[in-house]
Design a protein around this motif. Structure first.
Motif, mmCIF file in Angstrom:
data_model
loop_
_atom_site.group_PDB
_atom_site.id
_atom_site.type_symbol
_atom_site.label_atom_id
_atom_site.label_comp_id
_atom_site.label_asym_id
_atom_site.label_seq_id
_atom_site.Cartn_x
_atom_site.Cartn_y
_atom_site.Cartn_z
ATOM 1 N N ASP A 1 0.874 -1.170 0.000
ATOM 2 C CA ASP A 1 0.000 0.000 0.000
ATOM 3 C C ASP A 1 0.912 1.221 0.000
ATOM 4 O O ASP A 1 1.546 1.526 1.002
ATOM 5 C CB ASP A 1 -0.876 -0.093 1.271
ATOM 6 C CG ASP A 1 -1.883 1.022 1.422
ATOM 7 O OD1 ASP A 1 -1.509 2.185 1.271
ATOM 8 O OD2 ASP A 1 -3.057 0.710 1.722
ATOM 9 N N GLY B 1 -0.778 6.525 -2.204
ATOM 10 C CA GLY B 1 -1.788 7.082 -1.289
ATOM 11 C C GLY B 1 -2.132 8.552 -1.454
ATOM 12 O O GLY B 1 -2.446 9.231 -0.482
ATOM 13 N N ASN C 1 -3.993 12.026 -2.074
ATOM 14 C CA ASN C 1 -5.349 12.478 -1.802
ATOM 15 C C ASN C 1 -5.888 13.227 -3.005
ATOM 16 O O ASN C 1 -5.289 14.201 -3.463
ATOM 17 C CB ASN C 1 -5.362 13.356 -0.556
ATOM 18 C CG ASN C 1 -5.074 12.538 0.686
ATOM 19 O OD1 ASN C 1 -5.487 11.382 0.798
ATOM 20 N ND2 ASN C 1 -4.328 13.114 1.613
ATOM 21 N N HIS D 1 -4.090 2.974 -3.342
ATOM 22 C CA HIS D 1 -5.010 3.392 -2.280
ATOM 23 C C HIS D 1 -5.230 4.911 -2.233
ATOM 24 O O HIS D 1 -4.842 5.612 -1.284
ATOM 25 C CB HIS D 1 -4.539 2.890 -0.911
ATOM 26 C CG HIS D 1 -5.643 2.897 0.104
ATOM 27 N ND1 HIS D 1 -6.669 1.991 0.095
ATOM 28 C CD2 HIS D 1 -5.909 3.731 1.143
ATOM 29 C CE1 HIS D 1 -7.496 2.258 1.083
ATOM 30 N NE2 HIS D 1 -7.067 3.312 1.723
ATOM 31 N N GLY E 1 -6.737 8.474 -1.688
ATOM 32 C CA GLY E 1 -7.594 9.114 -0.691
ATOM 33 C C GLY E 1 -8.703 9.832 -1.456
ATOM 34 O O GLY E 1 -8.603 11.023 -1.729
ATOM 35 N N TYR F 1 -11.460 7.393 8.482
ATOM 36 C CA TYR F 1 -10.221 6.720 8.058
ATOM 37 C C TYR F 1 -10.075 5.329 8.688
ATOM 38 O O TYR F 1 -9.640 4.394 8.038
ATOM 39 C CB TYR F 1 -9.065 7.625 8.470
ATOM 40 C CG TYR F 1 -7.742 7.383 7.782
ATOM 41 C CD1 TYR F 1 -7.661 7.133 6.411
ATOM 42 C CD2 TYR F 1 -6.545 7.448 8.506
ATOM 43 C CE1 TYR F 1 -6.432 6.944 5.788
ATOM 44 C CE2 TYR F 1 -5.311 7.271 7.882
ATOM 45 C CZ TYR F 1 -5.265 7.021 6.537
ATOM 46 O OH TYR F 1 -4.047 6.834 5.926
ATOM 47 N N ASP G 1 -10.023 1.911 6.340
ATOM 48 C CA ASP G 1 -8.831 1.058 6.339
ATOM 49 C C ASP G 1 -9.167 -0.380 6.724
ATOM 50 O O ASP G 1 -8.636 -1.321 6.137
ATOM 51 C CB ASP G 1 -7.733 1.635 7.252
ATOM 52 C CG ASP G 1 -6.670 2.373 6.423
ATOM 53 O OD1 ASP G 1 -6.455 1.982 5.261
ATOM 54 O OD2 ASP G 1 -6.080 3.341 6.931
ATOM 55 N N TYR H 1 2.473 -1.354 4.582
ATOM 56 C CA TYR H 1 2.075 0.028 4.313
ATOM 57 C C TYR H 1 3.297 0.934 4.238
ATOM 58 O O TYR H 1 4.195 0.830 5.072
ATOM 59 C CB TYR H 1 1.166 0.534 5.424
ATOM 60 C CG TYR H 1 -0.174 -0.182 5.478
ATOM 61 C CD1 TYR H 1 -1.279 0.324 4.822
ATOM 62 C CD2 TYR H 1 -0.314 -1.371 6.190
ATOM 63 C CE1 TYR H 1 -2.501 -0.329 4.864
ATOM 64 C CE2 TYR H 1 -1.535 -2.026 6.250
ATOM 65 C CZ TYR H 1 -2.624 -1.505 5.578
ATOM 66 O OH TYR H 1 -3.826 -2.161 5.619
ATOM 67 N N VAL I 1 3.789 4.664 4.471
ATOM 68 C CA VAL I 1 3.053 5.881 4.795
ATOM 69 C C VAL I 1 3.926 6.728 5.721
ATOM 70 O O VAL I 1 4.835 6.222 6.389
ATOM 71 C CB VAL I 1 1.715 5.527 5.513
ATOM 72 C CG1 VAL I 1 0.858 6.765 5.692
ATOM 73 C CG2 VAL I 1 0.932 4.466 4.754
ATOM 74 N N GLN J 1 1.777 8.469 10.895
ATOM 75 C CA GLN J 1 0.541 7.671 10.972
ATOM 76 C C GLN J 1 0.760 6.348 11.715
ATOM 77 O O GLN J 1 -0.085 5.458 11.683
ATOM 78 C CB GLN J 1 -0.011 7.429 9.576
ATOM 79 C CG GLN J 1 -0.507 8.708 8.934
ATOM 80 C CD GLN J 1 -1.367 8.460 7.702
ATOM 81 O OE1 GLN J 1 -1.993 7.434 7.548
ATOM 82 N NE2 GLN J 1 -1.374 9.448 6.820
ATOM 83 N N PHE K 1 -1.954 2.978 12.384
ATOM 84 C CA PHE K 1 -1.771 1.621 11.872
ATOM 85 C C PHE K 1 -1.602 0.600 12.990
ATOM 86 O O PHE K 1 -2.055 -0.527 12.859
ATOM 87 C CB PHE K 1 -0.628 1.575 10.852
ATOM 88 C CG PHE K 1 -1.074 2.125 9.535
ATOM 89 C CD1 PHE K 1 -1.863 1.366 8.676
ATOM 90 C CD2 PHE K 1 -0.763 3.417 9.153
ATOM 91 C CE1 PHE K 1 -2.329 1.878 7.482
ATOM 92 C CE2 PHE K 1 -1.223 3.942 7.953
ATOM 93 C CZ PHE K 1 -2.008 3.161 7.109
#
Ligand code: ARG
Length: 577
Positions: free
Chosen positions: A116, A119, A121, A155, A157, A320, A324, A342, A344, A348, A352
């Protein structure tokens, strides 16, 4: 199998024949090359285990070694120093001229991992941080190298308030559009009423206004709810915005050689939300608190605060956490993977951790599921603060690409012109961006120093690409695509070959720790060793046929390695620069 692995298996057999058990044989790169290339330090461990003198054990083992190594000597309390026989290095590494697989020690069973990354947005411009999609992309390629299966998903946003804000702004400017007419029954126009340039203006404007104007913000929130619920006009407009924005982002992902197997987004998880909530409820892990549906994931020995997940807010909306979880349910159904990794922003991390706990606690995934949060640090400007443009605005990823391009382009040779010049400049730009992004440890923040990163010297993408180009053109000039290594005529060549024996280890660590830094460091070191050889010896004019063939063989070997490693990082070569 790699040479190092083969040698370790061999030593393990020796230990077995001496009735020593219980330790994993591991060869270490020797820090004192005058004693050997590798060290085996297991005698000390065995001494403890068997209550014997380590030096005696070392001597026992050493006396049995009659393959692979020569010059076997024992130092200190029982360090066994080992040097590969030249013919062993030559025979093994000649295979690596055409076959990169000998440097990859595959795991016993093949695994399937969903990645993933990316990501972005929707409706917002990509910012410098999105450069870090490079990490996920490189891991996707690394997994392929190990013959495991990777499933890359961007993925998007695409289900949140930014789009509601943009719709609110469109409504402000063009209230007459049919999307806002509740009596309109369609069909809606096929052409988007907004372009990507419009989005670049609308989102920042709407975001600013929403902070000052509460009514406006509430209206944007209602519009968000409308596209989520599927109100036809607003959903149709949402679709246009998503398409325009994706096209824009995809151009940059393409430019950066970032590819995705699936282009799913948060919106695709929507149809799995009800099932996810039902599943969690049926496991008795949820509870109602102040009108919201939540799930506790705290554990007794937690040292930090571990808030509950908010599954359904008191106003009935989801956020969110829930998208997820629903995405995980979707992935389990579609792919049944062994893990999800992931990539990211490090910030974050907590989100997670909550998600992973919730999945294991509820049984949404098996107990041994390989969840990994591969957080990455922030890219800062020269002042160590978040990257700004010269006029103080936020630096977009496009802006960063342009900055690098403009710095590199003048450094390219004058006789490379026109289309080719542009192509070379683009490839070197990507090489610079990727190499400098993958070189630091993943979690650490780093300062983007454009002058340093675009230098022809030091640990840079340009240095590595330059060396690769140099070797390739040398091989082409000689026009010899068959020569192999016949002997090791000097120290420089030996150093290159020994370094190459370390490659399988590097790749394995890189995969295990999800840290591309090791490949970058290796590339730099191998290039430095090759360049040292290249400056000290004249390959073209070498009169001894065997030595010349060996030089060419080593060059072909190094080229094959550089080529494959650059490809793993997602970096393209150039013909000249
Ligand atoms: N869109 C998110 C953001 O920009 C990143 C998505 C990461 N992936 C995920 N499954 N949550 O913060």
């Amino acid at each position: 199998m790699s040479l190092i692995k083969e040698a370790e298996v061999y030593l393990n057999d020796i230990l077995k024949s001496l009735n020593y058990e219980g330790i994993a044989v591991r060869l270490e790169v020797s820090s004192k090359r005058e004693f050997g290339q590798y060290q085996f330090n297991g005698a000390m461990q065995l001494a403890k285990r068997y209550g014997k003198n380590p030096r005696e054990i070392a001597e026992e083992i050493a006396s049995k070694i009659d393959k692979y190594f020569e010059n076997i000597n024992i130092q200190g309390p029982g360090f066994i120093n080992l040097t590969f026989k030249n013919e062993v290095l030559i025979e093994h590494l000649n295979k690596g001229i055409n076959d990169f697989d000998i440097f990859v020690d595959k795991g016993e069973k093949t695994k399937k991992i969903v990645l993933d990354y990316g990501g972005a947005n929707i409706a917002k411009e990509l910012h410098v941080g999105h450069l870090r999609c490079n990490i996920g992309e490189a891991v996707r390629r690394l997994i392929k190298l190990f013959k495991d299966e990777s499933i890359g998903d961007v993925h998007w946003g695409d289900w949140g308030t930014p789009i509601g804000l943009v719709i609110r702004e469109i409504q402000e400017n063009n209230p007459e559009l049919p999307y806002f007419d509740e009596n309109y029954t369609g069909p809606y126009p096929e052409i988007s009423p907004v372009t990507s340039e419009d989005l670049g203006i609308y989102y920042p404007r709407a975001s600013k206004r929403s902070k000052e104007d509460e009514k406006y913000a509430e209206e944007a929130r209602i519009l968000t709810e409308k596209f989520q619920k599927g109100v036809p006009g607003i959903r149709a407009l949402w679709r246009h915005i998503v398409n325009v924005s994706k096209e824009d982002c995809n151009k940059i992902y393409d430019y950066l050689n970032c590819k995705f197997d699936y282009s799913y987004g948060e919106s695709d998880a929507d149809s799995y939300v009800d099932e996810t909530l039902e599943f969690l409820k049926s496991k008795g892990v949820t509870e109602v608190s102040d009108g919201a549906l939540i799930m506790h994931v705290k554990e007794d020995d937690d040292k930090k605060e571990m808030p509950p997940l908010i599954l359904v807010k008191s106003n009935g909306s989801i956020g969110y956490d829930t998208t997820d979880l629903a995405t995980i349910l979707q992935r389990m159904k579609d792919f049944n993977p062994d893990g999800i990794w992931y990539f990211v922003d490090e910030r974050q991390n907590l989100h997670f951790e909550q998600i992973f706990r919730a999945c294991k606690k509820s049984g949404l995934v098996p107990e041994d599921f390989d969840f990994r949060f591969n957080g990455f640090g922030t890219i800062n400007g020269p002042d160590g603060k978040p990257f700004k443009t010269r006029d103080g605005g936020v630096m977009s990823l496009k802006g960063l690409i342009k900055l690098v391009y403009d710095t590199i382009e003048p450094k390219i040779k004058d006789d490379i012109v026109g289309e080719e010049r542009i192509d070379v400049a683009n490839k070197l730009t990507v090489a610079t961006l990727k190499f400098s992004d993958l070189l630091p440890n993943r979690e650490t923040d780093y300062i983007f120093d454009v002058d340093k990163f675009t230098s022809f010297e030091g640990k840079t993408g340009i240095y590595v690409v330059y060396t690769t180009t140099r070797i390739k053109s040398l091989i082409n000039k000689i026009g010899d695509n068959t020569s192999e290594i016949k002997l090791i005529p000097n120290e420089e060549i030996l150093n290159i070959l020994v370094k190459i024996t370390e490659l399988p280890r590097t790749l394995t660590s890189c995969y295990r720790e999800v840290n591309l830094s090791y490949i970058c460091e290796f590339l730099y070191e191998l290039c430095s060793l090759y360049n040292k050889f290249y400056t000290n010896f004249n390959i073209m004019n070498e009169s001894d046929e065997e030595i010349k063939a060996s030089y060419i063989g080593v060059s072909r070997l190094v080229y094959n390695i550089l080529h494959n490693l650059l490809d793993t990082l997602g970096i393209d070569e150039v013909e000249k620069m």
